[in-house]
Design an enzyme around this catalytic site. Structure first.
Site, PDB file in Angstrom:
ATOM      1  N   MET A  21       0.821  -1.208   0.000  1.00 30.00           N
ATOM      2  CA  MET A  21       0.000   0.000   0.000  1.00 30.00           C
ATOM      3  C   MET A  21       0.863   1.270   0.000  1.00 30.00           C
ATOM      4  SD  MET A  21      -3.252  -0.528  -0.138  1.00 30.00           S
ATOM      5  CE  MET A  21      -4.236  -2.029  -0.244  1.00 30.00           C
ATOM      6  N   HIS A 139       4.436   5.253   2.043  1.00 29.91           N
ATOM      7  CA  HIS A 139       3.191   4.551   2.326  1.00 29.91           C
ATOM      8  C   HIS A 139       2.003   5.489   2.194  1.00 29.91           C
ATOM      9  CE1 HIS A 139       0.411   1.728   4.196  1.00 29.91           C
ATOM     10  NE2 HIS A 139       1.362   0.814   4.122  1.00 29.91           N
ATOM     11  N   HIS A 140       0.900   4.958   1.653  1.00 25.95           N
ATOM     12  CA  HIS A 140      -0.299   5.773   1.456  1.00 25.95           C
ATOM     13  C   HIS A 140      -0.894   6.222   2.788  1.00 25.95           C
ATOM     14  CE1 HIS A 140      -3.630   7.503  -0.608  1.00 25.95           C
ATOM     15  NE2 HIS A 140      -3.499   6.817  -1.708  1.00 25.95           N
ATOM     16  N   ALA A 141      -0.589   5.531   3.874  1.00 25.67           N
ATOM     17  CA  ALA A 141      -1.049   5.983   5.191  1.00 25.67           C
ATOM     18  C   ALA A 141      -0.378   7.289   5.585  1.00 25.67           C
ATOM     19  CB  ALA A 141      -0.764   4.913   6.247  1.00 25.67           C
ATOM     20  N   ASN A 307      -4.235  12.453   3.552  1.00 25.28           N
ATOM     21  CA  ASN A 307      -5.026  12.083   2.382  1.00 25.28           C
ATOM     22  C   ASN A 307      -6.222  13.001   2.265  1.00 25.28           C
ATOM     23  OD1 ASN A 307      -3.817   9.329   1.425  1.00 25.28           O
ATOM     24  ND2 ASN A 307      -3.883   9.208   3.656  1.00 25.28           N
TER      25      ASN A 307
END
Length: 456
Positions: A21, A139-141, A307
């Protein structure tokens, strides 16, 4: 440190060996005229020696303390191993782009270590044509693709004479504007406004359903046909990249009154149709694309982290042979989807987009992908970049290609970014389930020529 927002923690919860991810970026540079044989080596040693300049965002590592009852939070790492996060590697001779893309594919398929801050950066030497490359992943987090692009551009300069420039992890974040108040009354007002926003999600969903029933070009989740992209995936990746002059796309936009993103979607539609016909796998019904939309235009400017992305569904018209008819179908579908979001607040858009994306969270469950229709067929993103040429320590940035995240049931992702006078396409696919991915590049070129012939 504070608890992680739920939207961000979902990317950690959904991650496994088969489902990395993280988002990434491949940048190609021309060496400056005064570069010596140890140019990259000197840059590498300067990067790993400067641990103190790493910003707090890039010191975050995830943890789940007992006190949080299992919810993810961030902890700060004050003992970074810079030689782990920053790597120097070389391509085998002759260092063609083909070998660079193979290396990038392997790097993008490996998981980030959760015991460390969730980012890596590779300097890649040996590329033919007096060039070198960098590959980075985060990381997308930690941040979405738009945020990572903003930070990457702030680490570069429009002046080729600038030297000793900081890397992306050393760029100070933009400061949030000071806000007055912050007392109990403001807190209560924010809670009241949030409750009102959430209460408006259900009526918005009903309006979207009514629109879909009235207008043929409108799309709802689970209207997509099954395709070769909507299968369970493995963790290995294949990456393909190419660029096209943005003036060609703008000429079509001017001739049709469409948006630039409409033209990009039409390029992808024609390419996907050709690719699937070649494989004998074109569905009778049109492919449906999920198209992320940034919410930053609806929000006040803040630091480039976290995000902030919504989503719309667009009918790609791949069942139509005529390129002009496909283009019209895409324009109408995108306009309807955007109108449905225009009346909503950012929180309502996030909630509605979350419902669209929710099936991806269940995709890893045994049998889910096989037994349920896909919510959409693939994700196509278009992220605006710098309109001016950029430099890093005197090296000119020739190209920047985004790498994104395939999911279970979503084996192909197409992400595009603009840079200077070019549109840069990055195609990320499951290595096993998307055969001959590089052929899509040729089909994209044919599709653009087809559109030019149809409308110019």
């Amino acid at each position: 440190m504070p608890l992680m927002p739920v939207q961000d923690s979902m990317f950690l919860l959904a991650e496994s060996r088969e489902h990395p991810m993280h988002v990434g970026g491949l940048q190609l540079y021309s060496l400056p005229d005064d570069a010596g044989p140890d140019y990259l080596s000197q840059i590498y040693h300067s990067l790993v020696a400067d641990e103190q300049s790493v910003q707090p965002l890039f010191r975050r590592r995830p943890r789940r303390p007992v006190s949080s009852l299992g919810q993810w939070s961030w902890a700060s790492d004050y003992l970074l191993d810079m030689e782990y996060h920053v790597r120097l590697t070389a391509l085998p001779r002759p260092g063609r782009v083909r070998e660079l893309l193979e290396l990038t594919s392997r790097l993008h398929g490996s998981l980030l270590d959760r015991h460390r801050p969730l980012w890596e950066f590779s300097l890649i030497e040996g590329l033919e044509g007096n060039r070198f490359a960098t590959y980075s992943k985060v990381h997308h987090a930690l941040m979405d693709g738009v945020s990572s692009l903003i930070l990457a551009s702030r680490a570069l300069s429009t002046n080729p004479d600038d030297r000793d420039m900081p890397p992306v992890w050393a760029v100070p974040p933009m400061q949030r504007p000071d806000k007055p108040g912050g007392g109990p009354l403001e807190l209560l007002e924010n809670l009241r406004a949030s409750a009102t926003d959430i209460a408006g999600v259900l009526p918005a969903l009903v309006r979207s359903a009514n629109t879909a029933l009235r207008e043929q070009a409108s799309v709802l989740p689970f209207q997509a046909p099954r395709s070769i992209f909507n299968v369970q995936i493995t963790g290995a990746r294949r990456f393909a990249a190419q660029r096209w002059p943005v003036d060609r796309v703008k000429a079509i936009r001017r001739a049709t009154g469409a948006t630039l993103n409409d033209v990009v979607l039409a390029m992808c539609s024609g390419a996907l149709r050709r690719y699937l016909l070649e494989l004998g796998a074109l569905p009778d019904r049109p492919l449906i694309s999920m198209v992320p939309v940034s919410l930053r235009a609806k929000q006040k400017r803040s630091e480039a982290s976290g995000n902030s992305v919504g989503a719309i569904l667009v009918n790609l018209g791949t069942h139509l042979e005529d390129p002009a008819q496909r283009f019209t179908q895409i324009q109408q579908s995108a306009q309807i989807a955007k109108r449905s979001l225009a009346e909503l607040s950012p929180l309502q858009i996030l909630a509605l987009s979350g419902l669209t994306m929710a099936p991806l969270a269940f995709a890893p469950l045994p049998g889910f992908v096989r037994m349920t229709p896909p919510p959409f067929n693939l994700i196509i993103s278009n992220v605006p970049g710098s309109p001016k040429p950029l430099y890093w320590n005197g090296a000119k940035l020739d190209g920047m290609y985004p790498l994104s995240i395939p999911y279970d049931g979503q084996a192909l992702n197409i992400t595009i970014t603009s840079y200077a006078d070019q549109l840069q396409f990055g195609l990320t696919g499951c290595r096993r389930n998307v055969p001959h991915l590089q052929r899509l590049l040729g089909h994209l070129d044919d599709s653009l020529a087809e559109l030019e012939k149809a409308v110019l």
